[in-house]
Design a protein around this motif. Sequence first.
Motif, PDB file in Angstrom:
ATOM      1  N   TYR A 289      79.683  20.977  62.863  1.00 57.78           N
ATOM      2  CA  TYR A 289      78.944  20.103  63.779  1.00 57.78           C
ATOM      3  C   TYR A 289      79.322  20.382  65.234  1.00 57.78           C
ATOM      4  CZ  TYR A 289      76.102  17.045  60.900  1.00 57.78           C
ATOM      5  OH  TYR A 289      75.102  16.557  60.095  1.00 57.78           O
ATOM      6  N   GLN A 290      80.599  20.621  65.473  1.00 59.33           N
ATOM      7  CA  GLN A 290      81.007  20.943  66.843  1.00 59.33           C
ATOM      8  C   GLN A 290      80.397  22.268  67.291  1.00 59.33           C
ATOM      9  OE1 GLN A 290      83.868  23.275  67.897  1.00 59.33           O
ATOM     10  NE2 GLN A 290      83.573  22.702  70.035  1.00 59.33           N
ATOM     11  N   HIS A 291      80.345  23.234  66.397  1.00 61.37           N
ATOM     12  CA  HIS A 291      79.755  24.536  66.704  1.00 61.37           C
ATOM     13  C   HIS A 291      78.261  24.397  66.996  1.00 61.37           C
ATOM     14  CE1 HIS A 291      78.928  28.794  66.557  1.00 61.37           C
ATOM     15  NE2 HIS A 291      78.123  28.652  65.522  1.00 61.37           N
ATOM     16  N   VAL A 292      77.557  23.656  66.153  1.00 58.80           N
ATOM     17  CA  VAL A 292      76.117  23.468  66.352  1.00 58.80           C
ATOM     18  C   VAL A 292      75.858  22.681  67.636  1.00 58.80           C
ATOM     19  CG1 VAL A 292      74.043  22.356  65.435  1.00 58.80           C
ATOM     20  CG2 VAL A 292      75.536  23.657  63.913  1.00 58.80           C
ATOM     21  N   GLY A 293      76.583  21.578  67.825  1.00 60.76           N
ATOM     22  CA  GLY A 293      76.379  20.779  69.019  1.00 60.76           C
ATOM     23  C   GLY A 293      76.643  21.555  70.297  1.00 60.76           C
ATOM     24  N   SER A 294      77.721  22.330  70.327  1.00 60.18           N
ATOM     25  CA  SER A 294      78.064  23.118  71.510  1.00 60.18           C
ATOM     26  C   SER A 294      77.046  24.232  71.757  1.00 60.18           C
ATOM     27  CB  SER A 294      79.463  23.723  71.352  1.00 60.18           C
ATOM     28  OG  SER A 294      80.440  22.715  71.267  1.00 60.18           O
ATOM     29  N   THR A 295      76.585  24.849  70.679  1.00 56.68           N
ATOM     30  CA  THR A 295      75.573  25.910  70.810  1.00 56.68           C
ATOM     31  C   THR A 295      74.278  25.350  71.371  1.00 56.68           C
ATOM     32  OG1 THR A 295      76.537  27.140  68.951  1.00 56.68           O
ATOM     33  CG2 THR A 295      74.275  27.679  69.569  1.00 56.68           C
TER      34      THR A 295
ATOM     35  N   ALA B 296      78.997  17.890  71.064  1.00 57.93           N
ATOM     36  CA  ALA B 296      79.439  18.892  72.037  1.00 57.93           C
ATOM     37  C   ALA B 296      80.487  18.320  72.986  1.00 57.93           C
ATOM     38  CB  ALA B 296      78.237  19.407  72.835  1.00 57.93           C
ATOM     39  N   ASP B 297      80.887  17.082  72.749  1.00 53.73           N
ATOM     40  CA  ASP B 297      81.833  16.383  73.607  1.00 53.73           C
ATOM     41  C   ASP B 297      83.231  16.983  73.510  1.00 53.73           C
ATOM     42  OD1 ASP B 297      82.467  13.848  75.211  1.00 53.73           O
ATOM     43  OD2 ASP B 297      83.873  13.702  73.532  1.00 53.73           O
ATOM     44  N   GLU B 298      83.958  16.987  74.621  1.00 55.14           N
ATOM     45  CA  GLU B 298      85.312  17.536  74.645  1.00 55.14           C
ATOM     46  C   GLU B 298      86.264  16.747  73.754  1.00 55.14           C
ATOM     47  OE1 GLU B 298      87.033  20.174  76.156  1.00 55.14           O
ATOM     48  OE2 GLU B 298      85.042  21.014  76.405  1.00 55.14           O
ATOM     49  N   GLU B 299      86.062  15.436  73.671  1.00 59.78           N
ATOM     50  CA  GLU B 299      86.932  14.625  72.819  1.00 59.78           C
ATOM     51  C   GLU B 299      86.726  15.000  71.345  1.00 59.78           C
ATOM     52  OE1 GLU B 299      87.868   9.921  71.799  1.00 59.78           O
ATOM     53  OE2 GLU B 299      86.628  10.454  73.537  1.00 59.78           O
TER      54      GLU B 299
END
Length: 236
Positions: free
Chosen positions: A148-154, A175-178
């Motif tokens: 999810y972090q990978h998809v959100g950041s992409t 994609a949040d830093e936290e």
Amino acid sequence: MSTLPAPPADGFCAQAWEHTAGLQRAIVEHPFNVALTDGTLDREVFAFYIVQDARYLVGFAQALAAAATRADTAEDAAFLSGAAQGALVEERRLHAGYVAEFGLSDEEVEGVDTSPTCLAYTSYLRACALGAPYPVLLAALLPCFWVYQHVGSTILEATGGAADHPYRAWIQTYADEEFAASVLTARELVDRVAASAGDVVRRKMLAAFTRATEYEWLFWDSAWHREAWPTARFLR
């Protein structure tokens, strides 16, 4: 993209990501996430996804809570129990916001069947929580964080964080830093337990990480098609 430092490139997580690299690309390139990126994703498809994801998070949180009871240190237990609470409180708040935005009543939400894929994924995590070694359970839980972090950041990188994007709240959540920091903590934990595990357990960890990542692809695919039970027509 996150600016946080990555765990060692020779650890278990690096091996697992490389092993599933083709699958990770397929997830980002899935029609659901392509349409989510460009803002053309059908609202009914996204609403179906939100309902299924809210139900998935209950099983995910239960598996995290089970992992917390088996943690080796108080710090690890605190992280896992905190992640369980976050899944039930913070992310479900996001889902509730979208349900309200779409004008879905409680009756309409309850009227949506839990999809075969949602039930299968949550059942798999619960089974790992009940019967798998602690390191294997952690490996099975990791994709939900990391993918999810990978998809959100992409998607954030592709959209430039456009303020008028219809799914901006979802993108910013993952994609949040936290959130990226919690993913990093999860990866470091998995790398640590893998480093002290034997070859047999490490193979089981890789299999669990791979299976859960496959379920991640299946989850988006099931939402894209608004998956229903094919056997429903045989029932009254």
